[in-house]
Design an enzyme around this catalytic site. Sequence first.
Site, PDB file in Angstrom:
ATOM      1  N   TYR A 205      22.766  -9.197 -52.318  1.00 45.18           N
ATOM      2  CA  TYR A 205      21.862  -9.142 -53.478  1.00 45.18           C
ATOM      3  C   TYR A 205      22.677  -8.847 -54.727  1.00 45.18           C
ATOM      4  O   TYR A 205      23.541  -7.967 -54.724  1.00 45.18           O
ATOM      5  CB  TYR A 205      20.809  -8.028 -53.305  1.00 45.18           C
ATOM      6  CG  TYR A 205      19.895  -8.295 -52.134  1.00 45.18           C
ATOM      7  CD1 TYR A 205      18.758  -9.078 -52.275  1.00 45.18           C
ATOM      8  CD2 TYR A 205      20.206  -7.796 -50.877  1.00 45.18           C
ATOM      9  CE1 TYR A 205      17.948  -9.366 -51.182  1.00 45.18           C
ATOM     10  CE2 TYR A 205      19.402  -8.073 -49.778  1.00 45.18           C
ATOM     11  CZ  TYR A 205      18.272  -8.854 -49.943  1.00 45.18           C
ATOM     12  OH  TYR A 205      17.482  -9.140 -48.863  1.00 45.18           O
ATOM     13  N   SER A 206      22.363  -9.565 -55.809  1.00 46.83           N
ATOM     14  CA  SER A 206      23.044  -9.312 -57.084  1.00 46.83           C
ATOM     15  C   SER A 206      22.587  -7.980 -57.644  1.00 46.83           C
ATOM     16  O   SER A 206      21.417  -7.605 -57.506  1.00 46.83           O
ATOM     17  CB  SER A 206      22.701 -10.400 -58.090  1.00 46.83           C
ATOM     18  OG  SER A 206      23.152 -11.642 -57.643  1.00 46.83           O
ATOM     19  N   CYS A 374      22.459 -18.739 -62.271  1.00 44.60           N
ATOM     20  CA  CYS A 374      22.144 -18.017 -61.032  1.00 44.60           C
ATOM     21  C   CYS A 374      20.729 -18.337 -60.574  1.00 44.60           C
ATOM     22  O   CYS A 374      19.789 -18.311 -61.366  1.00 44.60           O
ATOM     23  CB  CYS A 374      22.280 -16.505 -61.258  1.00 44.60           C
ATOM     24  SG  CYS A 374      22.095 -15.550 -59.748  1.00 44.60           S
ATOM     25  N   GLU A 414      26.198 -18.787 -59.368  1.00 47.06           N
ATOM     26  CA  GLU A 414      25.862 -18.000 -58.181  1.00 47.06           C
ATOM     27  C   GLU A 414      24.515 -18.534 -57.714  1.00 47.06           C
ATOM     28  O   GLU A 414      23.470 -18.128 -58.221  1.00 47.06           O
ATOM     29  CB  GLU A 414      25.757 -16.517 -58.537  1.00 47.06           C
ATOM     30  CG  GLU A 414      25.636 -15.661 -57.314  1.00 47.06           C
ATOM     31  CD  GLU A 414      26.696 -14.573 -57.254  1.00 47.06           C
ATOM     32  OE1 GLU A 414      27.877 -14.886 -57.491  1.00 47.06           O
ATOM     33  OE2 GLU A 414      26.312 -13.431 -56.976  1.00 47.06           O
ATOM     34  N   TYR A 416      21.976 -20.062 -54.388  1.00 50.39           N
ATOM     35  CA  TYR A 416      21.762 -20.024 -52.931  1.00 50.39           C
ATOM     36  C   TYR A 416      20.711 -21.046 -52.533  1.00 50.39           C
ATOM     37  O   TYR A 416      19.747 -21.242 -53.252  1.00 50.39           O
ATOM     38  CB  TYR A 416      21.267 -18.640 -52.504  1.00 50.39           C
ATOM     39  CG  TYR A 416      22.246 -17.558 -52.861  1.00 50.39           C
ATOM     40  CD1 TYR A 416      23.369 -17.362 -52.091  1.00 50.39           C
ATOM     41  CD2 TYR A 416      22.047 -16.777 -53.979  1.00 50.39           C
ATOM     42  CE1 TYR A 416      24.287 -16.384 -52.431  1.00 50.39           C
ATOM     43  CE2 TYR A 416      22.951 -15.799 -54.323  1.00 50.39           C
ATOM     44  CZ  TYR A 416      24.072 -15.601 -53.546  1.00 50.39           C
ATOM     45  OH  TYR A 416      24.968 -14.636 -53.888  1.00 50.39           O
TER      46      TYR A 416
HETATM   47  P1  NAP Z   1      11.325 -19.784 -56.989  1.00 52.60           P
HETATM   48  O1  NAP Z   1      10.206 -18.940 -57.391  1.00 52.60           O
HETATM   49  O2  NAP Z   1      11.216 -20.593 -55.731  1.00 52.60           O
HETATM   50  O3  NAP Z   1      11.712 -20.829 -58.118  1.00 52.60           O
HETATM   51  C1  NAP Z   1      11.918 -20.426 -59.449  1.00 52.60           C
HETATM   52  C2  NAP Z   1      11.738 -21.628 -60.337  1.00 52.60           C
HETATM   53  O4  NAP Z   1      12.789 -22.572 -60.157  1.00 52.60           O
HETATM   54  C3  NAP Z   1      10.436 -22.352 -60.085  1.00 52.60           C
HETATM   55  O5  NAP Z   1       9.877 -22.648 -61.335  1.00 52.60           O
HETATM   56  C4  NAP Z   1      10.911 -23.605 -59.372  1.00 52.60           C
HETATM   57  O6  NAP Z   1      10.025 -24.693 -59.580  1.00 52.60           O
HETATM   58  C5  NAP Z   1      12.188 -23.876 -60.089  1.00 52.60           C
HETATM   59  N1  NAP Z   1      13.031 -24.856 -59.440  1.00 52.60           N
HETATM   60  C6  NAP Z   1      12.931 -25.400 -58.195  1.00 52.60           C
HETATM   61  N2  NAP Z   1      13.873 -26.332 -58.003  1.00 52.60           N
HETATM   62  C7  NAP Z   1      14.590 -26.394 -59.148  1.00 52.60           C
HETATM   63  C8  NAP Z   1      15.698 -27.197 -59.580  1.00 52.60           C
HETATM   64  N3  NAP Z   1      16.235 -28.116 -58.800  1.00 52.60           N
HETATM   65  N4  NAP Z   1      16.172 -26.997 -60.827  1.00 52.60           N
HETATM   66  C9  NAP Z   1      15.632 -26.073 -61.635  1.00 52.60           C
HETATM   67  N5  NAP Z   1      14.571 -25.302 -61.303  1.00 52.60           N
HETATM   68  C10 NAP Z   1      14.069 -25.462 -60.067  1.00 52.60           C
HETATM   69  O7  NAP Z   1      12.637 -18.918 -56.993  1.00 52.60           O
HETATM   70  P2  NAP Z   1      12.982 -17.651 -56.095  1.00 52.60           P
HETATM   71  O8  NAP Z   1      12.251 -17.746 -54.800  1.00 52.60           O
HETATM   72  O9  NAP Z   1      12.827 -16.431 -56.870  1.00 52.60           O
HETATM   73  O10 NAP Z   1      14.482 -17.967 -55.767  1.00 52.60           O
HETATM   74  C11 NAP Z   1      15.505 -17.663 -56.615  1.00 52.60           C
HETATM   75  C12 NAP Z   1      16.815 -17.985 -55.940  1.00 52.60           C
HETATM   76  O11 NAP Z   1      17.768 -17.093 -56.448  1.00 52.60           O
HETATM   77  C13 NAP Z   1      16.824 -17.850 -54.439  1.00 52.60           C
HETATM   78  O12 NAP Z   1      17.440 -18.977 -53.874  1.00 52.60           O
HETATM   79  C14 NAP Z   1      17.673 -16.603 -54.237  1.00 52.60           C
HETATM   80  O13 NAP Z   1      18.382 -16.616 -53.028  1.00 52.60           O
HETATM   81  C15 NAP Z   1      18.592 -16.714 -55.406  1.00 52.60           C
HETATM   82  N6  NAP Z   1      19.293 -15.500 -55.831  1.00 52.60           N
HETATM   83  C16 NAP Z   1      18.770 -14.265 -55.664  1.00 52.60           C
HETATM   84  C17 NAP Z   1      19.487 -13.157 -56.058  1.00 52.60           C
HETATM   85  C18 NAP Z   1      19.020 -11.777 -55.824  1.00 52.60           C
HETATM   86  O14 NAP Z   1      19.829 -10.876 -56.060  1.00 52.60           O
HETATM   87  N7  NAP Z   1      17.832 -11.521 -55.385  1.00 52.60           N
HETATM   88  C19 NAP Z   1      20.711 -13.328 -56.693  1.00 52.60           C
HETATM   89  C20 NAP Z   1      21.201 -14.608 -56.859  1.00 52.60           C
HETATM   90  C21 NAP Z   1      20.472 -15.690 -56.448  1.00 52.60           C
HETATM   91  P3  NAP Z   1       9.045 -25.328 -58.438  1.00 52.60           P
HETATM   92  O15 NAP Z   1       9.164 -24.503 -57.205  1.00 52.60           O
HETATM   93  O16 NAP Z   1       7.687 -25.253 -59.042  1.00 52.60           O
HETATM   94  O17 NAP Z   1       9.518 -26.724 -58.270  1.00 52.60           O
END
Ligand code: NAP
Length: 416
Positions: A205-206, A374, A414, A416
């Site tokens: 986790y970041s 990210c 960064e 995933y």
């Molecule tokens: P999410 O709610 O599924 O999506 C966020 C937004 O991104 C939605 O509006 C989604 O649109 C859009 N999106 C989908 N595909 C896209 C694309 N190809 N280009 C641009 N935008 C797009 O996001 P989440 O579930 O919070 O996930 C965030 C990601 O960050 C995860 O993969 C996680 O592993 C990662 N992450 C997390 C951390 C942490 O510390 N927690 C750190 C680094 C990365 P639609 O779904 O409406 O198409």
Amino acid sequence: MKQHLIDPEICIRCNSCEEACPIDAITHDASNYVVRPDVCRSCMACLPVCPTGAIDNWIRVLADEAYPIEEQFGWSALPEEQPLPEGLEEDAADEDGAQAARAADGAGQAAEESVLDGTPSTSAGSGVPPWSAAHPYVNLYTHQHAATATVVGNYRITEDSAESDIHHIVLDFGRLPFPVLEGQSVAIFPPGEDARGRPYHARQYSIASPRDGERPRYNNLSITVKRVTRDYDGRAVRGVCSNYLCDLHRGDSVRVIGPLGSTFLMPNLAEANLLMICTGTGSAPMRAMTERCRRLARTDEYRGRLMLFFGARTQRELPYFGPLMRLPKDFIDINLALSREPGQPKRYVQDLLRERAEDVWALLQQPETHIYVCGLKGMELGSLDALRSVVEAGGQRWPDVHAELKAQGRLHFETY
Ligand code: NAP
């Protein structure tokens, strides 16, 4: 041969190595990440992206006795290197030299190819931090010697009615040194065992708080965790670590390893600008960097520009929405891309980058502008494409600008 192996005890299964490998030599099953001995060319493209160093293991074996991936899948620790048969030691020393030379060659070639074709992998970003970044501590606490932190806060930060249940969790290390920088991450062990009876591996986790703590001058940090209830195909699943973390109470203990990461770091300059592009919980490091700048700006120690492109399904699902919107407009330029907001067209961060092309280009032309991306994997390619459009609209060649940004530690991913 020197067989390239991944240490299953240290690996946090973040997938970075598999993405970075230009020839698909790395693969995984539900247990382990492994290297195919017949495919790996020791090009080293996977080495800089590994946050833990688990990737950097080499064991001397006879070429026809290399460990097959089927055997590596079953390991819970690396095997000991066995002595070679008599008479082969000398040949092996010669081969070591030749292999090192091939590896150096391969590393250069892999880097060059990814710059030229704009391959959307971790190698699309810089393998080095900004020149002015503070020096990070990494891997102070490892799989065998994890740190114990105490939960001092656990708050839901999306509206109750929103589908996404995202938590802001504060971990305190008491008197245990745990020095971090914005952009680094930690990995956390969920308790329990997988279906094969092995302890769960740690999840990364970041860090969402600045270096001086979630609460200034306290030895604590925060993370942003979305409760996983569905897999990528929409089927119901219960994410092991995210559910464990979201259900923690104040006073609970958590096993933590890290700090992890040495390149996704912010510049240490009062005039540096940050262009931050994120989706969902990918906002965690952006919060850390923004808060660092906000604290410094109070004493005029930060005077740069912050530009944020932030994507979420709806405004209600946007983590940290309230605090974010309270930040002064002359401190941060916020652009929200909402993809499922009723009554609004679907928008992604890359759409907004194009809409703001003129301002983004003006920022990019400054030598102390650094870009951070990210969030979801898919946005990496989208953001790169949008940056290409911005640069070309500004009359420059993207491959040249891209190569310069990478080489100068100014473009970081960064995802995933
Ligand atoms: P999410 O709610 O599924 O999506 C966020 C937004 O991104 C939605 O509006 C989604 O649109 C859009 N999106 C989908 N595909 C896209 C694309 N190809 N280009 C641009 N935008 C797009 O996001 P989440 O579930 O919070 O996930 C965030 C990601 O960050 C995860 O993969 C996680 O592993 C990662 N992450 C997390 C951390 C942490 O510390 N927690 C750190 C680094 C990365 P639609 O779904 O409406 O198409």
